[in-house]
Design a protein around this motif. Structure first.
Motif, mmCIF file in Angstrom:
data_model
loop_
_atom_site.group_PDB
_atom_site.id
_atom_site.type_symbol
_atom_site.label_atom_id
_atom_site.label_comp_id
_atom_site.label_asym_id
_atom_site.label_seq_id
_atom_site.Cartn_x
_atom_site.Cartn_y
_atom_site.Cartn_z
ATOM 1 N N ASP A 83 0.090 7.645 18.454
ATOM 2 C CA ASP A 83 -0.887 7.010 17.560
ATOM 3 C C ASP A 83 -0.568 5.528 17.388
ATOM 4 O OD1 ASP A 83 -2.239 9.416 17.099
ATOM 5 O OD2 ASP A 83 -0.932 9.949 15.432
ATOM 6 N N ALA A 84 0.718 5.233 17.165
ATOM 7 C CA ALA A 84 1.135 3.845 16.973
ATOM 8 C C ALA A 84 0.856 3.020 18.220
ATOM 9 C CB ALA A 84 2.628 3.791 16.628
ATOM 10 N N ARG A 85 1.112 3.599 19.381
ATOM 11 C CA ARG A 85 0.877 2.877 20.630
ATOM 12 C C ARG A 85 -0.610 2.606 20.836
ATOM 13 N NH1 ARG A 85 3.354 5.894 25.518
ATOM 14 N NH2 ARG A 85 5.108 5.809 24.051
ATOM 15 N N ALA A 86 -1.441 3.587 20.489
ATOM 16 C CA ALA A 86 -2.884 3.418 20.655
ATOM 17 C C ALA A 86 -3.418 2.297 19.764
ATOM 18 C CB ALA A 86 -3.606 4.726 20.345
ATOM 19 N N LYS A 137 8.992 -3.813 18.726
ATOM 20 C CA LYS A 137 9.414 -4.272 17.409
ATOM 21 C C LYS A 137 8.236 -4.330 16.444
ATOM 22 C CE LYS A 137 13.513 -7.082 18.495
ATOM 23 N NZ LYS A 137 13.620 -6.924 19.939
ATOM 24 N N LEU A 138 7.018 -4.401 16.992
ATOM 25 C CA LEU A 138 5.835 -4.427 16.153
ATOM 26 C C LEU A 138 5.266 -3.030 15.946
ATOM 27 C CD1 LEU A 138 4.022 -7.596 17.537
ATOM 28 C CD2 LEU A 138 5.337 -7.392 15.444
ATOM 29 N N ASP A 139 5.058 -2.278 17.036
ATOM 30 C CA ASP A 139 4.350 -1.003 16.859
ATOM 31 C C ASP A 139 5.223 0.087 16.252
ATOM 32 O OD1 ASP A 139 5.855 0.065 18.940
ATOM 33 O OD2 ASP A 139 4.241 0.065 20.388
ATOM 34 N N ASP A 140 6.560 -0.085 16.227
ATOM 35 C CA ASP A 140 7.377 0.960 15.610
ATOM 36 C C ASP A 140 7.179 1.001 14.093
ATOM 37 O OD1 ASP A 140 8.836 -1.182 14.647
ATOM 38 O OD2 ASP A 140 10.723 -0.598 15.586
ATOM 39 N N GLN A 141 6.566 -0.032 13.527
ATOM 40 C CA GLN A 141 6.272 -0.027 12.099
ATOM 41 C C GLN A 141 5.144 0.952 11.767
ATOM 42 O OE1 GLN A 141 5.604 -4.372 11.911
ATOM 43 N NE2 GLN A 141 7.227 -4.432 10.394
ATOM 44 N N LEU A 142 4.366 1.323 12.760
ATOM 45 C CA LEU A 142 3.223 2.204 12.522
ATOM 46 C C LEU A 142 3.603 3.677 12.551
ATOM 47 C CD1 LEU A 142 0.618 0.362 14.772
ATOM 48 C CD2 LEU A 142 0.610 0.455 12.273
ATOM 49 N N GLY A 143 4.740 3.993 13.145
ATOM 50 C CA GLY A 143 5.110 5.398 13.277
ATOM 51 C C GLY A 143 5.265 6.104 11.938
ATOM 52 N N HIS A 173 0.841 -1.197 0.000
ATOM 53 C CA HIS A 173 0.000 0.000 0.000
ATOM 54 C C HIS A 173 0.878 1.250 0.000
ATOM 55 C CE1 HIS A 173 -3.654 -2.354 1.014
ATOM 56 N NE2 HIS A 173 -2.782 -3.124 1.645
ATOM 57 N N ALA A 174 0.447 2.257 -0.743
ATOM 58 C CA ALA A 174 1.196 3.506 -0.827
ATOM 59 C C ALA A 174 0.677 4.548 0.158
ATOM 60 C CB ALA A 174 1.143 4.067 -2.249
ATOM 61 N N ASP A 175 -0.606 4.463 0.528
ATOM 62 C CA ASP A 175 -1.206 5.484 1.391
ATOM 63 C C ASP A 175 -1.107 5.064 2.857
ATOM 64 O OD1 ASP A 175 -3.151 3.403 0.551
ATOM 65 O OD2 ASP A 175 -4.452 4.433 1.995
ATOM 66 N N PRO A 176 -0.979 6.039 3.778
ATOM 67 C CA PRO A 176 -0.827 5.717 5.198
ATOM 68 C C PRO A 176 -1.980 4.899 5.761
ATOM 69 C CG PRO A 176 -0.191 7.996 4.793
ATOM 70 C CD PRO A 176 -0.795 7.489 3.520
ATOM 71 N N ALA A 177 -3.207 5.246 5.390
ATOM 72 C CA ALA A 177 -4.355 4.505 5.918
ATOM 73 C C ALA A 177 -4.309 3.047 5.472
ATOM 74 C CB ALA A 177 -5.662 5.158 5.465
ATOM 75 N N ALA A 219 3.330 9.431 10.708
ATOM 76 C CA ALA A 219 4.134 10.631 10.462
ATOM 77 C C ALA A 219 3.912 11.149 9.049
ATOM 78 C CB ALA A 219 5.617 10.325 10.689
ATOM 79 N N ALA A 220 3.819 10.229 8.075
ATOM 80 C CA ALA A 220 3.589 10.630 6.686
ATOM 81 C C ALA A 220 2.235 11.309 6.515
ATOM 82 C CB ALA A 220 3.668 9.408 5.773
#
Length: 215
Positions: free
Chosen positions: A167-170, A147-153, A101-105, A157-158
């Motif tokens: 946001d990633a933690r939530a 190691k998992l939720d840092d992929q969401l940052g 996927h290219a878009d953040p959502a 951010a984008a």
């Protein structure tokens, strides 16, 4: 045997031979460790919710106690390694899904759906649930979850979110909470719940951040 070697005086061909031997020994050791971990996962799945015995793992792996304790200090050491390997494999799978996927959502939705698949896909649901029921001193720990939720940052951010880390933690807490509930009940999320969680977590990309002091 003289171990005080002056490597400056060792021919390159000899150094190359030593390097090949060391690499071969590392590959052999890794193969033995993976064999033990794979056997441990099968035993964990078979005896859950009871804890596995080292004797059963050694028998399942077709190895010996000597080999087992060459690599692991004990059962908890092995189970921590097994859980960490699971986290890294899940991380690799999630990265692959997000890359589609290219878009953040879309990336966040792929992360949510990919993590939930740990319970939905039959080939990984049973061992994942069996491992999740194990209670270890310290558990998998915050580093494992990070190691998992840092992929969401990055996608948050984008999208221009001011606190992508929060946001990633939530999102992580929401999804892990749902997974924990299902593991405890011995159930799996149905398609409706998966779609709802994907939409709910993805909606955070475009929602208006709450200014400090509000709420």
């Amino acid at each position: 045997m003289n171990l005080d070697v002056d490597w400056g005086q060792v021919p390159d061909s000899v150094k190359a031979a030593v390097d090949r031997g060391l690499r071969r020994a590392q590959r052999d050791a890794l193969d033995e460790v993976e064999q033990i971990l794979d056997a441990a996962l099968r035993v964990v799945e078979r005896v859950a919710p009871a804890e596995p015995r080292v004797a059963d793992i050694v028998t399942e792996a077709g190895t010996s106690n000597q080999t087992f304790y060459r690599y692991f200090a004990g059962k908890n050491d092995l189970l921590h390694a097994l859980m960490e390997r699971g986290v890294l494999r899940a991380r690799s799978y999630l990265r692959h899904q997000m890359a589609k996927h290219a878009d953040p959502a879309g990336q966040i939705g792929a992360w949510v759906e990919g993590l939930l698949s740990q319970l939905v896909r039959p080939d990984i649901a049973r061992p994942s649930m069996a491992l999740s029921r194990l209670t270890l001193p310290g558990g998998i720990g915050q580093p494992g979850r990070a190691k998992l939720d840092d992929q969401l940052g990055e996608p948050f951010a984008a999208a221009g979110r001011p606190r992508p880390d929060l946001d990633a933690r939530a999102v992580q807490h929401t999804v892990i909470g749902a997974m924990t509930r299902h593991v405890g009940a011995g159930t799996i999320p149905d398609e409706t719940e998966v779609r709802h969680l994907v939409a709910f977590c993805g909606a955070g990309v475009t929602s208006r951040p709450v200014p400090a002091g509000e709420g």
